[in-house]
Design a protein around this motif. Structure first.
Motif, PDB file in Angstrom:
ATOM      1  N   CYS A  52     -26.150 -60.330  45.887  1.00 26.36           N
ATOM      2  CA  CYS A  52     -26.574 -59.171  46.689  1.00 26.36           C
ATOM      3  C   CYS A  52     -25.447 -58.163  46.893  1.00 26.36           C
ATOM      4  CB  CYS A  52     -27.161 -59.597  48.032  1.00 26.36           C
ATOM      5  SG  CYS A  52     -28.671 -60.541  47.851  1.00 26.36           S
TER       6      CYS A  52
ATOM      7  N   ALA B  21     -22.799 -55.223  44.602  1.00 22.25           N
ATOM      8  CA  ALA B  21     -22.513 -54.548  43.340  1.00 22.25           C
ATOM      9  C   ALA B  21     -21.065 -54.888  42.995  1.00 22.25           C
ATOM     10  CB  ALA B  21     -22.698 -53.041  43.479  1.00 22.25           C
TER      11      ALA B  21
ATOM     12  N   GLU C  38     -20.808 -52.373  39.258  1.00 23.71           N
ATOM     13  CA  GLU C  38     -22.135 -52.401  38.650  1.00 23.71           C
ATOM     14  C   GLU C  38     -22.962 -51.231  39.179  1.00 23.71           C
ATOM     15  OE1 GLU C  38     -25.479 -55.285  39.882  1.00 23.71           O
ATOM     16  OE2 GLU C  38     -24.423 -56.292  38.242  1.00 23.71           O
ATOM     17  N   TYR C  39     -23.710 -50.582  38.295  1.00 24.38           N
ATOM     18  CA  TYR C  39     -24.577 -49.482  38.712  1.00 24.38           C
ATOM     19  C   TYR C  39     -25.918 -50.037  39.163  1.00 24.38           C
ATOM     20  CZ  TYR C  39     -27.780 -45.544  38.480  1.00 24.38           C
ATOM     21  OH  TYR C  39     -28.743 -44.617  38.785  1.00 24.38           O
ATOM     22  N   VAL C  40     -26.351 -49.655  40.354  1.00 22.60           N
ATOM     23  CA  VAL C  40     -27.645 -50.070  40.895  1.00 22.60           C
ATOM     24  C   VAL C  40     -28.581 -48.879  40.829  1.00 22.60           C
ATOM     25  CG1 VAL C  40     -28.871 -50.996  42.886  1.00 22.60           C
ATOM     26  CG2 VAL C  40     -26.518 -51.732  42.413  1.00 22.60           C
TER      27      VAL C  40
ATOM     28  N   ASP D 146     -30.058 -45.362  48.143  1.00 18.74           N
ATOM     29  CA  ASP D 146     -29.426 -46.085  49.231  1.00 18.74           C
ATOM     30  C   ASP D 146     -30.367 -46.091  50.437  1.00 18.74           C
ATOM     31  OD1 ASP D 146     -28.594 -43.883  51.223  1.00 18.74           O
ATOM     32  OD2 ASP D 146     -27.714 -43.161  49.368  1.00 18.74           O
TER      33      ASP D 146
ATOM     34  N   LEU E  38     -27.580 -50.281  48.673  1.00 22.05           N
ATOM     35  CA  LEU E  38     -28.449 -49.740  47.634  1.00 22.05           C
ATOM     36  C   LEU E  38     -29.661 -50.642  47.465  1.00 22.05           C
ATOM     37  CD1 LEU E  38     -25.787 -48.731  44.945  1.00 22.05           C
ATOM     38  CD2 LEU E  38     -26.725 -47.362  46.808  1.00 22.05           C
TER      39      LEU E  38
ATOM     40  N   SER F   7     -32.838 -52.042  45.173  1.00 23.87           N
ATOM     41  CA  SER F   7     -33.391 -52.247  43.841  1.00 23.87           C
ATOM     42  C   SER F   7     -34.549 -53.231  43.948  1.00 23.87           C
ATOM     43  CB  SER F   7     -32.325 -52.794  42.891  1.00 23.87           C
ATOM     44  OG  SER F   7     -32.162 -54.187  43.093  1.00 23.87           O
TER      45      SER F   7
ATOM     46  N   ARG G 188     -28.316 -54.270  47.478  1.00 29.66           N
ATOM     47  CA  ARG G 188     -26.986 -54.510  46.956  1.00 29.66           C
ATOM     48  C   ARG G 188     -25.982 -53.788  47.852  1.00 29.66           C
ATOM     49  NH1 ARG G 188     -29.502 -57.764  44.775  1.00 29.66           N
ATOM     50  NH2 ARG G 188     -29.734 -58.242  42.559  1.00 29.66           N
TER      51      ARG G 188
ATOM     52  N   THR H  53     -34.812 -42.708  39.004  1.00 36.88           N
ATOM     53  CA  THR H  53     -33.649 -43.417  38.499  1.00 36.88           C
ATOM     54  C   THR H  53     -33.053 -42.609  37.355  1.00 36.88           C
ATOM     55  OG1 THR H  53     -35.036 -44.687  37.004  1.00 36.88           O
ATOM     56  CG2 THR H  53     -34.577 -45.650  39.147  1.00 36.88           C
TER      57      THR H  53
END
Length: 538
Positions: free
Chosen positions: A72, A74, A91-93, A97, A143, A145, A150, A290
């Motif tokens: 949980c 990034a 890491e890109y989520v 947000d 963020l 997803s 995350r 996205t």
């Protein structure tokens, strides 16, 4: 996604920069394509990177953050710790947000709220288990997803710390309505302060705002230290645990592991990986577009047409904006707007009985005529956005040009919006607005709002020849078989165009004016309008 500016990098090490995701006190965050896919890169501000003490703390915190498990969060993937510029890759989520979702959609409910609470508690368990303290947990650092929340920016904020809760620039370290009492009164941070912030975040997710939300920083700091929060709006199943997390005494608060046990059971909480793997968020109808990078063979950086330098496609450097409900495409705009030869409606607002919605006739009225030949719309504490449809009795065309002269008189430069809209309303419950709007710092966008969601269809793009007062906005709206095309010009200069293939714009068209801001921002937005016209286009 924001357009790259001239000073922005186009490459950092092996990463190709596509656009800006945001900017904060420490640096600028970019979306980039890396060897293994999309990533987020935070580039540290030069004045901070040049400080040897800051650079040393930054290296230490990046090393600590790399120890945090992926559950949980990034995770940190890469970093440049020496030389200029300093940067860290995570890491890109691909999701909004929590702060933005609360602004645009309101509170979470049901299983989404529970998943948010469990996911952030899981992240804190992983962060604290690695010996790291987040120090700035807030909705903007969560963020969303489909695979759950995350948590980002954990630990990195410590690099700014100069002691007693102050940054190296002398500002408060943290966001006041999410800061623990001991951090405010003693400058003392630790895992219990993150738990307190968890309580604020979950309460905000359930109600729309932190239980200590205030109009000013001093008020927020006072309320955190002295007020007992009102948690009546929090789901009863979460209220007791949130209340315990918000205890003024850090020693009396549960740990992150205790939070997780209280949410999923003591036995289940022992297997953090399993808990993280079962969390899901239902974001259908909620998420903003996205981002997807252009194919690797396409050029990187600031790709611009020499003839039309302000096209949306060039501004986002080949990035396509997608949404679950449909694909939003961009194409080249004509250099000038269509000629308005068939004028269906016009108003110079000289007559305050011409039929527009009005709260009165004053220059400071929230919604109405000014008495000096203008019409005004303003936000306030009760309404973050207001709109007024033109009082046209005739049936309006599917293809029209809407024109107005706008004066952006007041509002936070980066967050005050005013412009024109095309509305398609099937009934009181089903509607679609396409708003072409500009803000006082000279950027514009096209936004869509429906009964289910609100999202930006374009980045915030620069307006050529911008002026706050007397700016002529022209928006072309065309609907054909459910497909909607919206184009925006400032004066005669092209700004942006988008095509929505979603097919949910139903009902008779209306056209009008609007003004908006984010909740909590001061001063309020105020826009004065003049010379409004609607013209039929072939």
């Amino acid at each position: 996604m924001l357009a790259l500016e001239p000073a922005d990098p186009v490459e950092l090490g092996p990463y190709r920069i596509a656009g800006r995701l945001g900017r904060g006190g420490m640096g600028t965050v970019y979306l980039a394509e890396g060897p293994s896919g999309p990533v987020a890169i935070k580039v540290i501000n030069r004045h901070l990177a040049a400080d040897p003490e800051f650079a040393a703390r930054f290296r230490s915190e990046v090393a600590a953050a790399r120890r945090v498990s992926r559950f949980c969060t990034a995770p940190v993937l890469d970093a440049r710790l020496e030389g200029e510029p300093l940067w860290v890759v995570t890491e890109y989520v691909a999701g909004p947000d929590l702060a933005r979702l609360l602004r645009d959609q309101g509170p979470l409910t049901g299983s989404n709220l529970e998943a948010l609470a469990v996911g952030v508690a899981t992240a804190l368990t992983a962060i604290h288990g690695a010996g790291v303290v987040h120090r700035d947990l807030k909705p903007a650092n969560v963020l969303l997803s489909p695979l759950g929340p995350r948590v980002i920016d954990f630990g990195i904020a410590r690099a700014l710390d100069a002691g007693r809760g102050q940054t190296v620039t002398g500002k408060i370290l943290g966001t006041p309505e999410y800061m623990a009492p001991e951090l405010i009164s003693e400058g003392r941070s630790g895992p219990p302060a993150d738990v307190f912030a968890w309580g604020c975040v979950v309460a905000a997710a359930a109600t729309g705002a932190s239980p200590f939300a205030s109009k000013t920083v001093p008020e927020a700091l006072y309320r955190v230290v002295h007020d007992t929060p009102d948690l009546k709006g929090v789901d009863p199943g979460l209220r007791e645990l949130v209340g315990a997390a918000l205890d003024k005494d850090p020693q009396a608060r549960p740990s992150a592991r205790d939070l997780l046990s209280g949410l999923v059971g003591q036995q289940e909480a022992q297997d953090t990986a399993r808990v993280a793997g079962t969390i899901r968020l239902n974001l259908s109808g909620l998420v903003a577009p996205t981002a997807r990078l252009a194919p690797a063979g396409e050029p990187a950086g600031r790709v611009r047409s020499p003839r039309r330098p302000y096209l949306v496609g060039g501004a986002v450097a080949g990035v396509l904006l997608l949404a679950a409900a449909g694909v939003f495409a961009v194409r080249a705009l004509p250099q000038g707007p269509p000629e308005m030869t068939d004028v269906l409606y016009q108003d110079d607002f000289g007559n305050d009985k011409s039929g527009w919605y009005s709260d009165g006739t004053r220059v400071d009225v929230a919604h109405g005529y000014t008495g000096d030949g203008r019409y005004t719309i303003a936000s306030d504490l009760s309404n973050n956005s207001r709109y007024a449809a033109a009082p046209v009795n005739a049936e309006l065309p599917e293809h029209a040009l809407v024109s107005v002269k706008a004066d952006l008189a007041a509002g936070v430069p980066h967050n005050a919006w005013g412009g024109v809209f095309c509305e398609y309303r099937l009934d009181e419950k089903q509607f679609s607005y396409y708003v072409a709007e500009v803000r006082p710092d000279g950027r514009a966008r096209i936004r869509k709002s429906t009964d289910k969601t609100s999202l930006d269809l374009t980045p915030d793009v620069p307006v050529p020849g911008f002026k706050k007062a007397g700016l002529v906005l022209r928006a072309e709206c065309e609907r054909e078989e459910g497909r909607v095309r919206v184009s925006l010009w400032a004066g005669d200069e092209p700004v942006a165009e988008v095509v929505d293939e979603a097919g949910d714009a139903r009902g008779k068209p209306k056209y009008g004016l609007g003004a908006a801001k984010w909740p909590g921002e001061q001063p309020d937005t105020r826009v004065y309008f003049d010379d409004f016209r609607i013209g039929r286009l072939p």
